[in-house]
Design an enzyme around this catalytic site. Sequence first.
Site: not given
Length: 206
Positions: A181-184
């Site tokens: 999520e959120f490019r993490l």
Amino acid sequence: MRETPMDKRTGKFAGDNPFEIARSWLAEAEGSEINDPNAMALSTVDSDGMPNVRMVLLKDVEDESFVFYTNYESAKARELDHAGKAAFVMHWKSLRRQIRARGIVTREDGPTADTYFASRSLKSRLGAWASQQSKPLSSRASLMAEVAKVTAKHGPNPKRPPFWGGYRIVPVEIEFWADGEFRLHDRYVWRRETPEDAWSVTRLNP
């Protein structure tokens, strides 16, 4: 296997053998990808160092290598033979995962290649004989005429052409990536200096 200090690898990243992890991910993809879950983008360089990339089909994950097959007279084969090294990436949108690898290339030109060629459909085997892969083609009609010619010549059980066979990529680096999520994202890279060395595993920033 040596690991850098990090949170313990669990779930889809767990395991002491990267090839077993790769087989597991591929098996999952076979149940969720609509087409060609074994498709991979193969990257090579030519004699001038110019990069090249194309989609090929991975045919086997062996104990120490990834195997695919092609025409030995194709552009990709010439580049593989010249450099002796290659890289690939497999990406599965349904799983939101990918595997990247790079390493040393060797040919599979023996009984294993014969067995795999014999397992292909008859039309695919005849097509392998007919196609001068990567070379200029005047028309599709001329290609189909060549298919008819090799069909008459080789019959219903053509042997493997001498110009067709496999390649093994024996990796010195394999990265497993999963969407977050959120490019993490989660990324773990397995590295070794040579194919004879033990692996080290490091978690990477997204």
